[in-house]
Write a protein that holds these residues in place. Structure first.
Motif, PDB file in Angstrom:
ATOM      1  N   ARG A  12       0.843  -1.205   0.000  1.00  0.00           N
ATOM      2  CA  ARG A  12       0.000   0.000   0.000  1.00  0.00           C
ATOM      3  C   ARG A  12       0.876   1.252   0.000  1.00  0.00           C
ATOM      4  O   ARG A  12       0.614   2.204  -0.730  1.00  0.00           O
ATOM      5  CB  ARG A  12      -0.889  -0.032   1.248  1.00  0.00           C
ATOM      6  N   HIS A  13       1.922   1.222   0.786  1.00  0.00           N
ATOM      7  CA  HIS A  13       2.819   2.379   0.861  1.00  0.00           C
ATOM      8  C   HIS A  13       3.453   2.634  -0.511  1.00  0.00           C
ATOM      9  O   HIS A  13       3.551   3.775  -0.971  1.00  0.00           O
ATOM     10  CB  HIS A  13       3.888   2.106   1.922  1.00  0.00           C
ATOM     11  N   ARG A  14       3.864   1.582  -1.195  1.00  0.00           N
ATOM     12  CA  ARG A  14       4.522   1.764  -2.507  1.00  0.00           C
ATOM     13  C   ARG A  14       3.540   2.309  -3.542  1.00  0.00           C
ATOM     14  O   ARG A  14       3.896   3.138  -4.372  1.00  0.00           O
ATOM     15  CB  ARG A  14       5.092   0.427  -2.997  1.00  0.00           C
ATOM     16  N   ILE A  15       2.313   1.803  -3.485  1.00  0.00           N
ATOM     17  CA  ILE A  15       1.306   2.285  -4.453  1.00  0.00           C
ATOM     18  C   ILE A  15       1.074   3.790  -4.236  1.00  0.00           C
ATOM     19  O   ILE A  15       1.059   4.577  -5.186  1.00  0.00           O
ATOM     20  CB  ILE A  15      -0.031   1.513  -4.295  1.00  0.00           C
ATOM     21  N   LEU A  16       0.905   4.207  -2.980  1.00  0.00           N
ATOM     22  CA  LEU A  16       0.616   5.618  -2.690  1.00  0.00           C
ATOM     23  C   LEU A  16       1.829   6.502  -2.989  1.00  0.00           C
ATOM     24  O   LEU A  16       1.674   7.609  -3.506  1.00  0.00           O
ATOM     25  CB  LEU A  16       0.185   5.774  -1.226  1.00  0.00           C
ATOM     26  N   ALA A  17       3.026   6.007  -2.710  1.00  0.00           N
ATOM     27  CA  ALA A  17       4.236   6.802  -2.993  1.00  0.00           C
ATOM     28  C   ALA A  17       4.369   7.019  -4.503  1.00  0.00           C
ATOM     29  O   ALA A  17       4.714   8.103  -4.966  1.00  0.00           O
ATOM     30  CB  ALA A  17       5.464   6.082  -2.442  1.00  0.00           C
ATOM     31  N   TRP A  18       4.040   5.973  -5.277  1.00  0.00           N
ATOM     32  CA  TRP A  18       4.084   6.117  -6.737  1.00  0.00           C
ATOM     33  C   TRP A  18       3.044   7.136  -7.205  1.00  0.00           C
ATOM     34  O   TRP A  18       3.331   8.009  -8.028  1.00  0.00           O
ATOM     35  CB  TRP A  18       3.825   4.751  -7.384  1.00  0.00           C
ATOM     36  N   TYR A  19       1.838   7.058  -6.634  1.00  0.00           N
ATOM     37  CA  TYR A  19       0.757   7.980  -7.008  1.00  0.00           C
ATOM     38  C   TYR A  19       1.158   9.423  -6.688  1.00  0.00           C
ATOM     39  O   TYR A  19       0.871  10.340  -7.462  1.00  0.00           O
ATOM     40  CB  TYR A  19      -0.510   7.581  -6.235  1.00  0.00           C
ATOM     41  N   ASP A  20       1.829   9.631  -5.564  1.00  0.00           N
ATOM     42  CA  ASP A  20       2.232  10.993  -5.184  1.00  0.00           C
ATOM     43  C   ASP A  20       3.095  11.637  -6.262  1.00  0.00           C
ATOM     44  O   ASP A  20       3.047  12.846  -6.457  1.00  0.00           O
ATOM     45  CB  ASP A  20       2.987  10.980  -3.844  1.00  0.00           C
ATOM     46  N   GLY A  21       3.848  10.827  -6.976  1.00  0.00           N
ATOM     47  CA  GLY A  21       4.718  11.394  -8.002  1.00  0.00           C
ATOM     48  C   GLY A  21       4.172  11.276  -9.409  1.00  0.00           C
ATOM     49  O   GLY A  21       4.635  11.985 -10.305  1.00  0.00           O
ATOM     50  N   ASP A 190      -7.266   8.374  -2.460  1.00  0.00           N
ATOM     51  CA  ASP A 190      -6.014   8.360  -3.220  1.00  0.00           C
ATOM     52  C   ASP A 190      -5.617   6.932  -3.581  1.00  0.00           C
ATOM     53  O   ASP A 190      -5.099   6.672  -4.667  1.00  0.00           O
ATOM     54  CB  ASP A 190      -4.889   9.017  -2.409  1.00  0.00           C
ATOM     55  N   LEU A 191      -5.868   6.002  -2.674  1.00  0.00           N
ATOM     56  CA  LEU A 191      -5.508   4.612  -2.961  1.00  0.00           C
ATOM     57  C   LEU A 191      -6.333   4.086  -4.149  1.00  0.00           C
ATOM     58  O   LEU A 191      -5.797   3.447  -5.068  1.00  0.00           O
ATOM     59  CB  LEU A 191      -5.738   3.738  -1.724  1.00  0.00           C
ATOM     60  N   ALA A 192      -7.630   4.380  -4.147  1.00  0.00           N
ATOM     61  CA  ALA A 192      -8.481   3.942  -5.266  1.00  0.00           C
ATOM     62  C   ALA A 192      -7.988   4.555  -6.572  1.00  0.00           C
ATOM     63  O   ALA A 192      -7.854   3.860  -7.597  1.00  0.00           O
ATOM     64  CB  ALA A 192      -9.929   4.345  -5.007  1.00  0.00           C
ATOM     65  N   GLN A 193      -7.686   5.863  -6.533  1.00  0.00           N
ATOM     66  CA  GLN A 193      -7.243   6.521  -7.765  1.00  0.00           C
ATOM     67  C   GLN A 193      -5.850   6.054  -8.176  1.00  0.00           C
ATOM     68  O   GLN A 193      -5.530   5.982  -9.364  1.00  0.00           O
ATOM     69  CB  GLN A 193      -7.286   8.034  -7.575  1.00  0.00           C
ATOM     70  N   ALA A 194      -5.005   5.728  -7.193  1.00  0.00           N
ATOM     71  CA  ALA A 194      -3.676   5.199  -7.509  1.00  0.00           C
ATOM     72  C   ALA A 194      -3.810   3.870  -8.256  1.00  0.00           C
ATOM     73  O   ALA A 194      -3.125   3.627  -9.257  1.00  0.00           O
ATOM     74  CB  ALA A 194      -2.878   5.011  -6.224  1.00  0.00           C
ATOM     75  N   LEU A 195      -4.703   3.009  -7.785  1.00  0.00           N
ATOM     76  CA  LEU A 195      -4.892   1.719  -8.459  1.00  0.00           C
ATOM     77  C   LEU A 195      -5.470   1.919  -9.856  1.00  0.00           C
ATOM     78  O   LEU A 195      -5.115   1.207 -10.800  1.00  0.00           O
ATOM     79  CB  LEU A 195      -5.799   0.821  -7.609  1.00  0.00           C
ATOM     80  N   MET A 196      -6.384   2.895  -9.997  1.00  0.00           N
ATOM     81  CA  MET A 196      -6.943   3.183 -11.328  1.00  0.00           C
ATOM     82  C   MET A 196      -5.825   3.633 -12.275  1.00  0.00           C
ATOM     83  O   MET A 196      -5.757   3.210 -13.435  1.00  0.00           O
ATOM     84  CB  MET A 196      -8.001   4.291 -11.234  1.00  0.00           C
ATOM     85  N   ASP A 197      -4.945   4.501 -11.787  1.00  0.00           N
ATOM     86  CA  ASP A 197      -3.851   5.001 -12.634  1.00  0.00           C
ATOM     87  C   ASP A 197      -2.859   3.890 -12.960  1.00  0.00           C
ATOM     88  O   ASP A 197      -2.374   3.788 -14.093  1.00  0.00           O
ATOM     89  CB  ASP A 197      -3.124   6.154 -11.932  1.00  0.00           C
ATOM     90  N   LEU A 198      -2.563   3.073 -11.968  1.00  0.00           N
ATOM     91  CA  LEU A 198      -1.641   1.957 -12.192  1.00  0.00           C
ATOM     92  C   LEU A 198      -2.203   1.021 -13.266  1.00  0.00           C
ATOM     93  O   LEU A 198      -1.494   0.566 -14.171  1.00  0.00           O
ATOM     94  CB  LEU A 198      -1.424   1.195 -10.880  1.00  0.00           C
ATOM     95  N   ALA A 199      -3.504   0.746 -13.172  1.00  0.00           N
ATOM     96  CA  ALA A 199      -4.156  -0.134 -14.145  1.00  0.00           C
ATOM     97  C   ALA A 199      -4.115   0.472 -15.546  1.00  0.00           C
ATOM     98  O   ALA A 199      -3.944  -0.231 -16.534  1.00  0.00           O
ATOM     99  CB  ALA A 199      -5.601  -0.391 -13.727  1.00  0.00           C
ATOM    100  N   ALA A 200      -4.276   1.806 -15.624  1.00  0.00           N
ATOM    101  CA  ALA A 200      -4.349   2.454 -16.942  1.00  0.00           C
ATOM    102  C   ALA A 200      -2.974   2.556 -17.596  1.00  0.00           C
ATOM    103  O   ALA A 200      -2.850   2.384 -18.807  1.00  0.00           O
ATOM    104  CB  ALA A 200      -4.950   3.849 -16.786  1.00  0.00           C
ATOM    105  N   SER A 201      -1.938   2.845 -16.812  1.00  0.00           N
ATOM    106  CA  SER A 201      -0.670   3.179 -17.455  1.00  0.00           C
ATOM    107  C   SER A 201       0.364   2.058 -17.370  1.00  0.00           C
ATOM    108  O   SER A 201       1.249   1.986 -18.215  1.00  0.00           O
ATOM    109  CB  SER A 201      -0.093   4.461 -16.843  1.00  0.00           C
ATOM    110  N   ILE A 202       0.280   1.197 -16.368  1.00  0.00           N
ATOM    111  CA  ILE A 202       1.344   0.192 -16.187  1.00  0.00           C
ATOM    112  C   ILE A 202       0.785  -1.240 -16.208  1.00  0.00           C
ATOM    113  O   ILE A 202       1.208  -2.063 -17.001  1.00  0.00           O
ATOM    114  CB  ILE A 202       2.111   0.473 -14.868  1.00  0.00           C
ATOM    115  N   CYS A 203      -0.194  -1.498 -15.370  1.00  0.00           N
ATOM    116  CA  CYS A 203      -0.750  -2.855 -15.318  1.00  0.00           C
ATOM    117  C   CYS A 203      -1.887  -2.967 -16.336  1.00  0.00           C
ATOM    118  O   CYS A 203      -3.047  -3.211 -16.002  1.00  0.00           O
ATOM    119  CB  CYS A 203      -1.221  -3.169 -13.896  1.00  0.00           C
TER     120      CYS A 203
END
Ligand code: SF4
Length: 373
Positions: A12-21, A190-203
């Motif tokens: 969770r910490h890594r997902i949020l840290a990635w989203y912050d940037g 932020d966690l929900a939006q981080a996962l949405m962004d991760l899904a769209a751009s990387i996963c």
């Protein structure tokens, strides 16, 4: 040996840290830096974006969202809008039932909740058109409720992170349990939006970019070389093709013959060309010709103008378009002529737009071939 809880906390910490940037800038979103400064998302914009995104991509939604909020900047403004105008503005964004529910929901929020969206997923679910996913997303993003938010994209990321190989839909239970482990957070939106962004751009669904992924070390599918194979799905039955006919008539004054489709069922409440019973579905769809009318709406003469094809969720429609130019005083058996000045092809649903384009081309070809009257 590290405990499961520590592993989840680190993930969770890594997902949020990635989203912050790396958070995407989206017109309905308050980014992580602004959130830290205390800015809060507007629940109206979060709700509108979530409903629009249910069937369409972010790239399509962004400009449509901006024109929607420019025209209807508040839930009260949308509540006061004539339903037909909202339906026309919705064209191309998917099921029209969603546009009708959008207006109904805005009216309930404006009249029964004083113009404020209720702040919990339980209350949000009681509003028209808001299902479990949308309620959880709005509650998490706009109101910081620690709701578990799972759409198709978060489902994919979760299935991969936890290497859940049970095919969907049966595998959804295991995915929901795994997502519930990740979600408790002091930053649920932020966690929900981080996962949405991760899904769209990387996963991404195909060719996930595991080598660039911020949670590569935590991902069991990547470790097992299964990333692209997950989530698995039970093979679908082939999509049925329904064939039929649409009749596009123009009279000598340039008016077009249209009918309004029944309020419920496929393309419900939208304007369209009269047709036969192509939409009479095995799944119980309401047919356009529920009154029994299914032949040409006028005697014609009708000429074949080609075929249009459109893919709906449960079937593909392949419809022959027939065109006719009729006298200015012709009386249709159903539908009504709409004067050229009042006719807006942009307000037609996509299938009907395709038929219109086909008809206009054919009428022009016939005019050239037939020569001057
Ligand atoms: Fe997805 Fe690969 Fe990241 Fe795992 S490592 S979450 S499969 S992109």
């Amino acid at each position: 040996m590290e405990s499961g809880k520590l592993q989840i906390d680190r993930l969770r910490h890594r997902i949020l840290a990635w989203y912050d940037g790396a958070a995407r800038e989206l017109p309905w979103r308050v980014g992580p830096a602004s959130r830290r400064r205390g800015e809060r998302p507007d629940p109206y914009r979060v709700w509108l974006s979530e409903v629009m995104l249910q069937q369409t991509t972010v790239a399509t939604v962004v400009p449509r969202f901006q024109s929607f909020v420019a025209r209807w900047p508040t839930v009260e403004a949308l509540a006061a809008a004539p339903e037909a105008e909202v339906m026309a503005a919705w064209a191309g964004l998917g099921y029209y039932a969603r546009a009708r529910n959008l207006v109904r929901c805005a009216r309930v929020v404006a009249t029964e909740h004083g113009g404020r969206f209720p702040p919990t997923s339980t209350e949000l679910r009681r509003l028209p058109g808001i299902g479990p996913y949308t309620a959880a997303a709005i509650a998490a993003i706009a109101f910081d409720e620690p709701a578990v938010v799972i759409d198709g994209n978060i489902e994919r990321v979760t299935a991969r992170l936890f290497a859940i190989a049970e095919p969907l839909p049966a595998g959804r239970g295991a995915i929901a349990r795994a997502a519930a482990e990740i979600f408790p957070s002091d930053r649920p939106g932020d966690l929900a939006q981080a996962l949405m962004d991760l899904a769209a751009s990387i996963c991404r669904p195909r060719r996930p970019r595991c080598s660039e992924c911020p949670v590569r070390q935590d991902c069991r599918a990547a470790e097992a070389g299964l990333a692209e194979d997950l989530p698995r799905r039970r093979p679908r039955a082939p999509r049925e093709t329904r064939r039929g006919t649409l009749y596009v008539a123009r009279n000598a004054r340039g008016a077009w013959l249209l009918e309004r489709r029944p309020a419920s069922g496929l393309l419900g409440g939208m304007p369209g060309w009269p047709g036969d019973d192509w939409d009479r579905g095995a799944q119980g769809d309401d047919p356009a010709g529920a009154d029994g009318a299914s032949g040409p709406p006028l005697p014609g003469p009708w000429r074949a103008a080609g075929t249009v094809r459109h893919v709906f969720t449960h079937f593909t429609a392949e419809l022959d378009v027939h065109v006719a130019e009729v006298a200015g005083d012709a009386h249709p058996l159903r539908g009504a002529f709409v004067a050229a000045e009042a006719f807006d092809p942009a307000a037609l649903p996509t299938l009907m737009k395709k038929a219109y384009a086909r008809a206009v081309t054919a009428l022009s070809d016939f005019e050239s071939a037939d020569g001057p009257p």
